[in-house]
Design a protein around this motif. Structure first.
Motif, short mmCIF file in Angstrom:
data_model
loop_
_atom_site.label_atom_id
_atom_site.label_comp_id
_atom_site.label_asym_id
_atom_site.label_seq_id
_atom_site.Cartn_x
_atom_site.Cartn_y
_atom_site.Cartn_z
N ILE A 35 -42.63 -22.48 -11.05
CA ILE A 35 -43.15 -23.38 -12.08
C ILE A 35 -42.44 -23.10 -13.39
CG2 ILE A 35 -45.22 -24.17 -13.30
CD1 ILE A 35 -46.53 -24.17 -10.80
N PRO A 36 -41.78 -24.09 -13.96
CA PRO A 36 -41.08 -23.86 -15.23
C PRO A 36 -42.04 -23.92 -16.42
CG PRO A 36 -40.66 -26.09 -14.44
CD PRO A 36 -41.62 -25.46 -13.47
N TYR A 37 -42.71 -22.80 -16.69
CA TYR A 37 -43.64 -22.77 -17.83
C TYR A 37 -42.85 -22.88 -19.13
CZ TYR A 37 -47.47 -21.61 -14.80
OH TYR A 37 -48.43 -21.67 -13.82
N GLU A 38 -43.37 -23.70 -20.02
CA GLU A 38 -42.69 -23.86 -21.31
C GLU A 38 -43.05 -22.71 -22.21
OE1 GLU A 38 -42.94 -27.65 -23.29
OE2 GLU A 38 -42.80 -28.65 -21.33
N ILE A 39 -42.05 -21.93 -22.55
CA ILE A 39 -42.29 -20.79 -23.42
C ILE A 39 -41.49 -20.98 -24.69
CG2 ILE A 39 -40.47 -19.40 -22.33
CD1 ILE A 39 -42.85 -17.10 -22.70
N LYS A 40 -42.04 -20.49 -25.80
CA LYS A 40 -41.39 -20.73 -27.10
C LYS A 40 -40.14 -19.87 -27.24
CE LYS A 40 -45.34 -22.71 -29.21
NZ LYS A 40 -46.65 -22.05 -29.31
N MET A 41 -39.11 -20.49 -27.79
CA MET A 41 -37.87 -19.77 -28.05
C MET A 41 -37.98 -19.13 -29.44
SD MET A 41 -35.91 -20.12 -25.52
CE MET A 41 -36.66 -20.75 -24.04
N GLY A 42 -37.25 -18.08 -29.65
CA GLY A 42 -37.26 -17.47 -30.98
C GLY A 42 -36.80 -16.04 -30.91
N LYS A 43 -36.85 -15.39 -32.05
CA LYS A 43 -36.39 -14.00 -32.14
C LYS A 43 -37.19 -13.12 -31.17
CE LYS A 43 -35.92 -10.31 -35.45
NZ LYS A 43 -36.92 -9.67 -36.28
N GLY A 44 -36.47 -12.37 -30.37
CA GLY A 44 -37.13 -11.47 -29.43
C GLY A 44 -37.26 -12.05 -28.03
N PHE A 45 -36.90 -13.33 -27.87
CA PHE A 45 -37.07 -13.96 -26.56
C PHE A 45 -36.24 -13.27 -25.47
CE2 PHE A 45 -35.81 -17.07 -23.31
CZ PHE A 45 -37.06 -17.28 -22.76
N ASP A 46 -35.05 -12.81 -25.86
CA ASP A 46 -34.19 -12.12 -24.88
C ASP A 46 -34.90 -10.90 -24.29
OD1 ASP A 46 -32.30 -13.95 -25.41
OD2 ASP A 46 -30.96 -12.63 -26.55
N ALA A 47 -35.60 -10.18 -25.16
CA ALA A 47 -36.32 -8.98 -24.70
C ALA A 47 -37.47 -9.36 -23.76
CB ALA A 47 -36.84 -8.19 -25.89
N ILE A 48 -38.09 -10.50 -24.03
CA ILE A 48 -39.17 -11.00 -23.16
C ILE A 48 -38.59 -11.30 -21.78
CG2 ILE A 48 -40.68 -13.00 -22.75
CD1 ILE A 48 -41.88 -11.23 -24.87
N GLN A 49 -37.48 -12.01 -21.80
CA GLN A 49 -36.85 -12.39 -20.55
C GLN A 49 -36.41 -11.15 -19.75
OE1 GLN A 49 -33.67 -15.19 -21.18
NE2 GLN A 49 -34.42 -16.40 -19.47
N ALA A 50 -35.88 -10.18 -20.46
CA ALA A 50 -35.35 -9.00 -19.78
C ALA A 50 -36.46 -8.08 -19.25
CB ALA A 50 -34.45 -8.22 -20.74
N ASN A 51 -37.60 -8.01 -19.96
CA ASN A 51 -38.60 -7.01 -19.62
C ASN A 51 -39.82 -7.53 -18.88
OD1 ASN A 51 -37.65 -4.41 -20.88
ND2 ASN A 51 -37.53 -5.76 -22.66
N CYS A 52 -40.17 -8.79 -19.08
CA CYS A 52 -41.44 -9.28 -18.55
C CYS A 52 -41.31 -9.99 -17.20
CB CYS A 52 -42.11 -10.23 -19.54
SG CYS A 52 -42.24 -9.54 -21.20
N LEU A 53 -40.22 -10.79 -17.09
CA LEU A 53 -40.08 -11.67 -15.92
C LEU A 53 -39.91 -10.93 -14.60
CD1 LEU A 53 -37.93 -14.79 -16.77
CD2 LEU A 53 -40.38 -14.60 -16.42
#
Lengths: 103, 398
Positions: free
Chosen positions: A29-47
């Motif tokens: 499911i492609p959940y819409e998540i907000k882009m912004g500062k720190g998003f790379d870290a979210i992608q790298a650590n949470c997913l």
């Protein structure tokens, strides 16, 4: 009569098998998540462990809440998140999914 | 802005005006505006979807007119990202080990042939069901009212399995492990522990749900069924049963699924209660399946309100309905009793006499006399567990 017997035989034969024979596929499911500062870290650590849906469906929360959530991932779930990324992900979560309260 | 949101906003505004802290939240009704997803998960019809990994699916309110929740509408809640997507029923086994005289490895065929087969109709409800009612927002998935369902489960008594293995002296705890796995090796497994004396003959290892195989997402091929208890210990894809003398410290026991260990099971965000206890058995609750908050009926229509009520197994004595904001209550008709752990369906006929918004409230009372409180009287807890407020739906009469 013969038909009935055949039918029963077929039924009892198939019941030995699973309802689903092929491997099931859990959809993405492609959940819409907000882009912004720190998003790379979210992608790298949470997913690695959970979807964006799991984040955005927690509701708007305080900075303290998000910080504790990230630390829970490190302390209890043993996610290898660096100290720096704990701060970056907390700031991102509070900025985009915060309730304005520090505590 | 919808009227309910407006009411909420004005409540919040008045809290500010009175100078009360944001920490003194007022519990409301759970969020009820979410729509089902367009995407259907395996063996499910489209449900309210919070996450795909792990899968978190909620049953929409209108399913709760039925005493049995169909398998394809039944809610889904996993904890770990990796769940088996294929299981061979011919080779799957459940292992019993630890403080037993004889370790066992039971195949599905043995489970179905070598033990007495039993059935129980029981409610499965997440401890965090209706969490979105709590203010301030409690941590965790913001479930509406549909993290619950009732099914007829068929399987084998856990006690029969343990008797076959034979418990050794000093056996006090049983750990249950499912087949879901984490992304990291170091992450604790989803293991639940229960005291042997908590487990009665109603606890079963179930392989059938409503006459069918369990759906994958509900724990195919076998799961634990613990009637009367919240679902956190109903381990799915049950693979291992370990008997121990001592309680083993585990994340999913020590940290998750716990409430304050005081009489009200409550606390405030600023002053959390230190001692906690597991959520264990369910409190009395009802949910209206029809009408819903989307229902529009013509003036003078004959409306039959329908819903379900349940508790932890004492059984439902009455469900009462109010259409005047809780001033007066009338008794609903209870449908047939499918056992003390089951949903008890209720219905109540009434004819709206005024136009506009009409709120219908349902309150269940169990055989001990315990009844649902008004939502605003429910005190906060940090995990948002055990909400059981009087259910309210507001329909429109035109």
């Amino acid at each position: 009569m013969m038909k009935k017997i055949v039918l029963i035989a077929v039924l009892s034969f198939t019941s030995a098998f699973a309802q689903v024979e092929e491997p099931v596929e859990v959809p993405f499911i492609p959940y819409e998540i907000k882009m912004g500062k720190g998003f790379d870290a979210i992608q790298a650590n949470c997913l690695m462990c959970h979807s964006f849906g799991y984040i955005i469906n927690q509701g708007r929360q305080s900075k303290d809440f998000w910080n504790k959530k990230v630390l829970k991932m490190v302390i209890h779930f043993k996610a290898p998140i660096s100290k720096e990324d704990v701060e970056i992900t907390t700031d991102y979560l509070f900025e985009h999914y915060g309730n304005g309260e520090l505590k | 802005m919808q009227r309910r949101d407006f009411l909420k906003a004005s409540l919040a505004a008045s809290a500010v005006a009175l100078g009360t802290s944001a920490s003194a939240g007022v519990t409301g009704q759970p969020i009820d505006s979410r729509k089902v997803s367009k995407i259907a998960f395996p063996e499910k019809r489209p449900l309210i979807t919070y996450s795909d990994r792990p899968p978190l699916l909620e049953t929409p309110r209108d399913s709760f007119t039925k005493a049995i929740t169909p398998n394809d509408e039944f809610f889904v809640r996993w904890h770990m990202p990796e769940i088996p997507t294929h299981i061979d029923p011919e080779t799957y086994t459940i292992k019993i080990n630890g403080l037993v005289n004889q370790e066992l490895s039971i195949s599905l065929n043995e489970l179905k042939k070598d033990f007495e087969q039993v059935e129980v109709t029981a409610v499965l409800q997440c401890g965090g069901n209706s969490r979105s009612a709590y203010k301030p927002i409690a941590g965790g998935i913001q479930w509406g009212s549909g993290a619950m369902g009732c099914a007829k489960w068929k399987g084998v008594r856990l006690s029969d399995i343990l008797n076959r293995a034979g418990l050794k002296k000093g056996a006090h705890w049983i750990g249950f492990n499912g087949s879901e796995t984490a992304a990291y090796y170091e992450t604790p497994n989803f293991v639940r522990e229960m005291r042997i004396d908590e487990l009665d003959d109603h606890v079963i290892v179930a392989y059938e749900m409503n006459g069918e195989d369990l759906p994958y997402l509900n724990g195919y091929p076998v799961r634990l069924v613990i009637p009367g208890h919240y679902s956190d210990s109903w381990v799915k894809m049950l693979s291992n049963i370990t008997v121990t003398a001592e309680y083993e410290s585990l994340f999913f026991m020590d940290v998750a699924y716990r409430v304050p260990d005081n009489d009200c099971e409550c606390e405030t965000p600023d002053n959390k209660f230190k001692a906690t206890k597991p959520i264990t058995t369910m409190n009395v609750k009802s949910v209206i399946g029809y009408p819903t908050n989307d229902t529009v009926v013509y003036h003078n229509s004959h409306v039959v309100v329908r819903g379900v009520a349940f508790d932890d197994g004492h059984g439902i004595k009455d469900v009462v309905i109010s259409v005047d904001g809780g001033k007066t209550w009338k008794t609903a008709i209870l449908d047939k009793d499918a056992g003390r752990y089951a949903f008890r369906a209720f219905r109540f006929a009434f004819k709206p006499t005024k136009y506009g918004k009409v709120s219908i409230m349902a309150k269940a009372i169990n055989r001990l006399g315990a009844e649902q409180p008004f939502a605003q009287d429910i005190k906060w807890n940090h995990g948002g567990y055990k909400y059981n407020g009087i259910d309210v739906v507001t329909m429109e009469v035109v």
